[in-house]
Design a protein around this motif. Sequence first.
Motif, PDB file in Angstrom:
ATOM      1  N   ILE A  81       0.821  -0.941   0.006  1.00 26.76           N
ATOM      2  CA  ILE A  81      -0.470  -0.122   0.187  1.00 26.76           C
ATOM      3  C   ILE A  81       0.712   1.107  -0.253  1.00 26.76           C
ATOM      4  N   SER A  82       1.850   1.201   0.690  1.00 26.74           N
ATOM      5  CA  SER A  82       2.207   2.689   0.873  1.00 26.74           C
ATOM      6  C   SER A  82       3.372   3.298  -0.731  1.00 26.74           C
ATOM      7  N   GLN A  83       4.067   1.755  -1.764  1.00 24.67           N
ATOM      8  CA  GLN A  83       4.647   1.770  -3.151  1.00 24.67           C
ATOM      9  C   GLN A  83       3.771   1.951  -3.529  1.00 24.67           C
ATOM     10  N   TYR A  84       2.488   1.609  -3.592  1.00 30.02           N
ATOM     11  CA  TYR A  84       1.352   2.012  -4.922  1.00 30.02           C
ATOM     12  C   TYR A  84       1.014   3.353  -4.137  1.00 30.02           C
ATOM     13  N   ARG A  85       1.162   4.049  -2.752  1.00 30.48           N
ATOM     14  CA  ARG A  85       0.880   5.555  -2.730  1.00 30.48           C
ATOM     15  C   ARG A  85       1.565   6.342  -3.209  1.00 30.48           C
ATOM     16  N   ALA A  86       2.826   6.137  -3.118  1.00 26.91           N
ATOM     17  CA  ALA A  86       4.147   6.747  -3.149  1.00 26.91           C
ATOM     18  C   ALA A  86       4.512   6.816  -4.477  1.00 26.91           C
ATOM     19  N   GLU A  87       3.481   5.826  -5.636  1.00 30.68           N
ATOM     20  CA  GLU A  87       3.470   5.748  -7.208  1.00 30.68           C
ATOM     21  C   GLU A  87       3.130   6.625  -7.443  1.00 30.68           C
ATOM     22  N   SER A  88       1.935   6.213  -6.796  1.00 29.88           N
ATOM     23  CA  SER A  88       0.631   7.507  -7.055  1.00 29.88           C
ATOM     24  C   SER A  88       1.072   9.140  -7.005  1.00 29.88           C
ATOM     25  N   ASP A  89       1.838   9.346  -5.302  1.00 30.02           N
ATOM     26  CA  ASP A  89       1.665  10.751  -5.563  1.00 30.02           C
ATOM     27  C   ASP A  89       3.170  10.582  -6.409  1.00 30.02           C
ATOM     28  N   ILE A  90       3.984  10.261  -6.874  1.00 31.00           N
ATOM     29  CA  ILE A  90       4.938  11.068  -8.182  1.00 31.00           C
ATOM     30  C   ILE A  90       4.011  10.736  -9.354  1.00 31.00           C
ATOM     31  N   LYS A  91       3.228  10.285  -9.742  1.00 33.40           N
ATOM     32  CA  LYS A  91       2.542  10.318 -10.929  1.00 33.40           C
ATOM     33  C   LYS A  91       2.192  11.560 -10.897  1.00 33.40           C
ATOM     34  N   ALA A 139       2.887  14.274  -8.700  1.00 34.78           N
ATOM     35  CA  ALA A 139       3.645  15.118  -9.041  1.00 34.78           C
ATOM     36  C   ALA A 139       4.212  15.236 -10.320  1.00 34.78           C
ATOM     37  N   ALA A 140       3.960  14.595 -12.008  1.00 35.61           N
ATOM     38  CA  ALA A 140       4.650  14.842 -12.714  1.00 35.61           C
ATOM     39  C   ALA A 140       3.876  15.281 -13.836  1.00 35.61           C
ATOM     40  N   ASN A 141       2.008  15.410 -13.228  1.00 41.39           N
ATOM     41  CA  ASN A 141       0.617  15.333 -14.197  1.00 41.39           C
ATOM     42  C   ASN A 141       1.222  17.501 -13.713  1.00 41.39           C
ATOM     43  N   HIS A 142       1.378  17.705 -12.588  1.00 44.31           N
ATOM     44  CA  HIS A 142       1.379  18.866 -12.163  1.00 44.31           C
ATOM     45  C   HIS A 142       2.281  19.579 -12.881  1.00 44.31           C
ATOM     46  N   LYS A 143       3.829  18.913 -12.741  1.00 46.03           N
ATOM     47  CA  LYS A 143       4.576  20.059 -13.428  1.00 46.03           C
ATOM     48  C   LYS A 143       4.615  20.020 -14.714  1.00 46.03           C
ATOM     49  N   ILE A 144       3.733  18.988 -15.526  1.00 47.80           N
ATOM     50  CA  ILE A 144       2.871  18.869 -17.149  1.00 47.80           C
ATOM     51  C   ILE A 144       2.755  20.188 -17.325  1.00 47.80           C
ATOM     52  N   ASN A 178       0.421  19.562   4.656  1.00 44.84           N
ATOM     53  CA  ASN A 178      -1.257  19.046   3.057  1.00 44.84           C
ATOM     54  C   ASN A 178      -0.302  18.225   2.003  1.00 44.84           C
ATOM     55  N   ARG A 179       0.829  17.530   1.967  1.00 42.14           N
ATOM     56  CA  ARG A 179       1.103  16.353   1.825  1.00 42.14           C
ATOM     57  C   ARG A 179       1.828  17.122  -0.103  1.00 42.14           C
ATOM     58  N   THR A 180       1.392  18.426  -0.889  1.00 40.37           N
ATOM     59  CA  THR A 180       1.667  18.993  -1.903  1.00 40.37           C
ATOM     60  C   THR A 180       3.687  18.736  -1.687  1.00 40.37           C
ATOM     61  N   LEU A 181       4.353  18.293  -1.054  1.00 42.06           N
ATOM     62  CA  LEU A 181       5.387  18.300  -1.013  1.00 42.06           C
ATOM     63  C   LEU A 181       5.934  17.039  -2.101  1.00 42.06           C
ATOM     64  N   TYR A 182       5.359  15.796  -1.672  1.00 38.62           N
ATOM     65  CA  TYR A 182       5.517  14.384  -2.346  1.00 38.62           C
ATOM     66  C   TYR A 182       3.982  14.719  -3.997  1.00 38.62           C
ATOM     67  N   GLU A 183       2.433  15.376  -3.513  1.00 40.90           N
ATOM     68  CA  GLU A 183       2.074  15.353  -4.730  1.00 40.90           C
ATOM     69  C   GLU A 183       2.204  16.680  -6.643  1.00 40.90           C
ATOM     70  N   GLU A 184       3.217  17.537  -5.615  1.00 47.04           N
ATOM     71  CA  GLU A 184       3.462  19.015  -6.049  1.00 47.04           C
ATOM     72  C   GLU A 184       4.477  18.417  -6.818  1.00 47.04           C
ATOM     73  N   GLU A 185       5.321  18.790  -5.497  1.00 47.31           N
ATOM     74  CA  GLU A 185       6.800  18.367  -6.057  1.00 47.31           C
ATOM     75  C   GLU A 185       7.767  17.723  -6.154  1.00 47.31           C
ATOM     76  N   GLY A 186       7.046  15.926  -5.834  1.00 44.17           N
ATOM     77  CA  GLY A 186       7.435  15.319  -6.176  1.00 44.17           C
ATOM     78  C   GLY A 186       9.195  14.383  -5.985  1.00 44.17           C
ATOM     79  N   ILE A 187       8.863  15.228  -4.409  1.00 48.22           N
ATOM     80  CA  ILE A 187       9.967  15.144  -3.624  1.00 48.22           C
ATOM     81  C   ILE A 187       9.360  14.184  -2.182  1.00 48.22           C
ATOM     82  N   TRP A 188       9.923  12.825  -2.062  1.00 51.72           N
ATOM     83  CA  TRP A 188       9.620  12.449  -1.031  1.00 51.72           C
ATOM     84  C   TRP A 188      10.488  11.685   0.017  1.00 51.72           C
TER      85      TRP A 188
END
Length: 314
Positions: free
Chosen positions: A4-14, A16-21, A83-93
């Motif tokens: 679950i943690s791995q899936y959540r981290a992968e989801s956050d990376i995606k 963040a990539a969508n946010h940056k694009i 607020n989890r924007t560090l993972y979902e927008e900046e892509g830093i975990w």
Amino acid sequence: MANISQYRAESDIKRAANHKIKRMLLNASSLHPKSSMPDNRANGENVVIRRSAKDEAVLNFILKGDKIAQCGGLLWTWKQIWNRTLYEEEGIWIFTRLLIGQVGQVMVIAFLSVLLFFGTKYIAAAANKAREQLESTGEIVDLPRWVYDFVPTGQQVYQTFTPGTVTALIVAISIFILYIPSTTATILKFRTGMLPSLRDPSFQRFKVGVDSVFFNASNMIWALFGAALLFAVLVTGLLFLILWPFTRDLIVLAAAWILGLFITILLKTITLKLMRRNCFSAFYRMKPSGANRSTLAFECWQIGLGGGVLISRL
């Protein structure tokens, strides 16, 4: 739980990539806005004409290309984590090694709290016991006053160890709070090019020491322990020297010397600034007579203070 943690981290990376694009596309779109020009047709309506002029895009880049966003720092990082924007927008975990080091730091802080608290109580009780034995001996044998002053009281122990304990815990907690923001700021500096990577002069040395990351967790734990213990010893030792009758006069004399040196340096700095403002302008002397007199006065003054320069360079 690990999956679950791995899936959540992968989801956050995606995310963040969508946010940056998306942000890249919005920035590019702002450089090529739509232009509305009136069309002299019968109905008199405006027709939207898309411009592809390179000059307009270059002009928009000059006008809007210098916009910056503040990032990094203590409060910014912890707010982004909350607020989890560090993972979902900046892509830093936060990687596992850093979390292990932080857990070890929490354990060190708890250990230091218990050690310093009970250590202070034990030393204070031992000082009171030694003082009582000394007073009982003094009833039989007439002892000089310096013997009583040599043994500190429990109150003196509390007055010196309590500020040292508080200072050590403040230093330890500060280091614990700053580690993740510092790591985040370093990552952002690498991303923006503030810290070189491939062009770093030490790159040849870095690329053969990639496995040295195993130092990080242990360094985090022992560095916090050493820094907290160092400040505890410094603050406790200084206060003890101030309160201990044998060294109190010496500390007061040293403080008087330091205060006199500080006042002298402050007076010299203020006088220099006033003299330079009124008598000089860059390399030119606006008031030659005043500049000559003030320079001669400072030269005589510096002859007497020159010994401080010798001491500062030893």
